[in-house]
Design a protein around this motif. Structure first.
Motif, PDB file in Angstrom:
ATOM      1  N   ILE A 154       0.832  -1.189   0.000  1.00 18.15           N
ATOM      2  CA  ILE A 154       0.000   0.000   0.000  1.00 18.15           C
ATOM      3  C   ILE A 154       0.876   1.251   0.000  1.00 18.15           C
ATOM      4  O   ILE A 154       1.904   1.299   0.683  1.00 18.15           O
ATOM      5  CB  ILE A 154      -0.967  -0.006   1.210  1.00 18.15           C
ATOM      6  N   MET A 155       0.465   2.247  -0.768  1.00 16.12           N
ATOM      7  CA  MET A 155       1.227   3.493  -0.902  1.00 16.12           C
ATOM      8  C   MET A 155       0.302   4.668  -0.658  1.00 16.12           C
ATOM      9  O   MET A 155      -0.785   4.758  -1.224  1.00 16.12           O
ATOM     10  CB  MET A 155       1.846   3.587  -2.300  1.00 16.12           C
ATOM     11  N   ASN A 186       5.012  -0.154  -7.239  1.00 15.93           N
ATOM     12  CA  ASN A 186       4.048  -1.126  -7.750  1.00 15.93           C
ATOM     13  C   ASN A 186       3.161  -1.701  -6.642  1.00 15.93           C
ATOM     14  O   ASN A 186       3.075  -2.920  -6.447  1.00 15.93           O
ATOM     15  CB  ASN A 186       4.794  -2.268  -8.463  1.00 15.93           C
ATOM     16  N   PRO A 187       2.476  -0.839  -5.897  1.00 10.85           N
ATOM     17  CA  PRO A 187       1.650  -1.342  -4.785  1.00 10.85           C
ATOM     18  C   PRO A 187       0.364  -1.994  -5.285  1.00 10.85           C
ATOM     19  O   PRO A 187      -0.022  -1.834  -6.449  1.00 10.85           O
ATOM     20  CB  PRO A 187       1.341  -0.067  -3.993  1.00 10.85           C
ATOM     21  N   ASP A 188      -0.298  -2.701  -4.400  1.00 10.04           N
ATOM     22  CA  ASP A 188      -1.619  -3.238  -4.718  1.00 10.04           C
ATOM     23  C   ASP A 188      -2.691  -2.171  -4.523  1.00 10.04           C
ATOM     24  O   ASP A 188      -3.726  -2.192  -5.188  1.00 10.04           O
ATOM     25  CB  ASP A 188      -1.944  -4.437  -3.817  1.00 10.04           C
ATOM     26  N   ILE A 189      -2.423  -1.239  -3.584  1.00  2.52           N
ATOM     27  CA  ILE A 189      -3.405  -0.202  -3.249  1.00  2.52           C
ATOM     28  C   ILE A 189      -2.707   1.146  -3.192  1.00  2.52           C
ATOM     29  O   ILE A 189      -1.647   1.294  -2.574  1.00  2.52           O
ATOM     30  CB  ILE A 189      -4.075  -0.497  -1.900  1.00  2.52           C
ATOM     31  N   LEU A 190      -3.308   2.134  -3.848  1.00  2.00           N
ATOM     32  CA  LEU A 190      -2.820   3.514  -3.827  1.00  2.00           C
ATOM     33  C   LEU A 190      -3.857   4.362  -3.104  1.00  2.00           C
ATOM     34  O   LEU A 190      -5.031   4.369  -3.475  1.00  2.00           O
ATOM     35  CB  LEU A 190      -2.611   4.029  -5.254  1.00  2.00           C
ATOM     36  N   VAL A 191      -3.422   5.084  -2.067  1.00  6.78           N
ATOM     37  CA  VAL A 191      -4.318   5.960  -1.309  1.00  6.78           C
ATOM     38  C   VAL A 191      -3.862   7.398  -1.505  1.00  6.78           C
ATOM     39  O   VAL A 191      -2.732   7.750  -1.152  1.00  6.78           O
ATOM     40  CB  VAL A 191      -4.314   5.607   0.195  1.00  6.78           C
TER      41      VAL A 191
END
Length: 277
Positions: A122-123, A198-203
Motif C-alpha cells: 500500500i502506498m 508497484n503497490p496493490d493499493i494507492l491511497v
C-alpha cells in the motif's frame, strides 16, 4: 490624535509566522532603508578600494548568481524524459537531487523523497512537504504525520509496512499551494515512483493529490471512498481517495468518514497480492 502603539516583539513574530516567514537569512538585521548601507558588491572588486563598514555594521554577504529559470514546457518535457528512464527508486531519487527544472528546489531546505517500505503493498501520497518535513527530509512527520500514523495503526499498519510520498517533493515557501506548473513538472517523478513501488493499493490523501493522480475534477467530498483504477501503463492499481490528515486536524468531524475509508482499505488488503515477481 493619539498615535497607535508600536507592536510588541511577540506580535511582530506572530505576524511574520502568519506570513510564512519562519527562518532567518542573516544573524543580524539589516535596515535596507538606511542611507548608510555598505557599497554594492559591484564596487568591491579586487581593484577597487574597500570602504570601511559604516556604523560598525559589516557589509552583507555577496549575493549568489541569479538562478536561470527554465521554461515550464521545457521543464515538464525534461522531467518526463528523465523519470521514464529511472530503473529503480534509488536512481529516481538521484535524478530529483540533480533536477533543476522546478524552482521550489531552490527555496526548500532539502528533497523530501519518501518514507517506509519500498516493497509495501500500500502506498499513501499527499500533496507537498510542510515545515517539519522540510527540516527532517521525510514526508508526514509533523502533526499531520502523527495523525496519519494513528490512522494506519487503527487498521493494523505501521509506517515500516507502508510507503509514503508526496506529489511535490520540495516544500513550497510558507507552505503555499503549489502552482499548476509546479505540479505538472513534478508529476512524472511521482508517477514513476508509483510504478517502481508497484503497490496493490494507492491511497491519495486530500484533494490536490487526488485530482492530480486520479485525473478527476471532483472535490474530495465526492471522490473519497470510491475505488477507481490507477493505470501505470503496465498494470491497473486499486486507488482510493480520503481526507488529508491536516484537513482532519482542522475538521475532526470528518474522521468518521475517514474511518469508513480505512475499513475499506483494510478489507482490500485481505485479498491476495496482484503483483508479479
Amino acid at each position: 490624535m493619539t498615535p497607535e502603539p508600536h507592536p510588541s516583539v511577540a506580535q511582530l513574530l506572530a505576524f511574520y509566522l502568519e506570513a510564512g516567514v519562519d527562518c532567518a537569512l542573516m544573524d543580524e538585521p539589516v535596515n535596507r532603508l538606511s542611507d548608510d548601507l555598505p557599497p554594492p558588491a559591484r564596487e568591491l572588486s579586487d581593484s577597487a578600494p574597500k570602504r570601511p563598514p559604516l556604523n560598525g555594521m559589516p557589509p552583507p554577504p555577496a549575493r549568489p548568481p541569479a538562478r536561470v529559470e527554465v521554461a515550464p514546457d521545457v521543464a515538464i518535457a525534461a522531467a518526463r524524459d528523465a523519470a521514464r528512464t529511472a530503473p529503480s527508486l534509488e536512481v529516481l531519487r538521484g535524478m530529483l537531487d540533480t533536477f533543476d527544472g522546478c524552482a521550489l528546489k531552490s527555496t526548500a531546505t532539502q528533497l523530501v523523497f519518501a518514507d517506509g517500505n519500498p516493497q509495501a503493498r500500500i502506498m499513501f501520497v499527499g500533496e507537498a512537504p510542510g515545515r517539519d518535513e522540510d527540516i527532517e527530509g521525510l514526508p508526514f512527520v509533523g502533526r499531520s504525520g502523527k495523525l496519519l500514523d494513528l490512522m494506519m495503526s487503527a487498521i493494523g499498519l505501521k509506517r515500516t509496512e507502508v510507503y509514503i510520498a508526496n506529489v511535490i517533493p520540495w516544500r513550497p515557501p510558507g507552505n503555499r499551494t503549489p502552482t499548476p506548473q509546479e505540479t505538472q513538472i513534478c508529476l512524472p517523478f511521482i508517477q514513476r515512483q508509483i510504478e517502481l513501488v508497484n503497490p496493490d493499493i494507492l491511497v491519495t490523501l486530500g484533494n490536490p493529490s487526488t485530482q492530480t493522480l486520479l485525473q478527476t475534477r471532483d472535490g474530495i467530498m465526492k471522490s473519497r471512498g470510491r475505488w477507481v483504477d490507477y493505470d501505470t501503463g503496465t498494470r491497473k492499481i486499486k486507488a482510493l481517495a480520503t481526507f488529508h490528515p491536516a484537513y482532519l486536524l482542522r475538521s475532526p468531524s470528518y474522521k468518521r468518514m475517514t474511518w469508513m475509508d480505512l475499513r475499506a482499505i483494510a478489507k482490500a488488503l485481505e485479498a491476495p497480492s496482484g503483483r508479479t515477481s
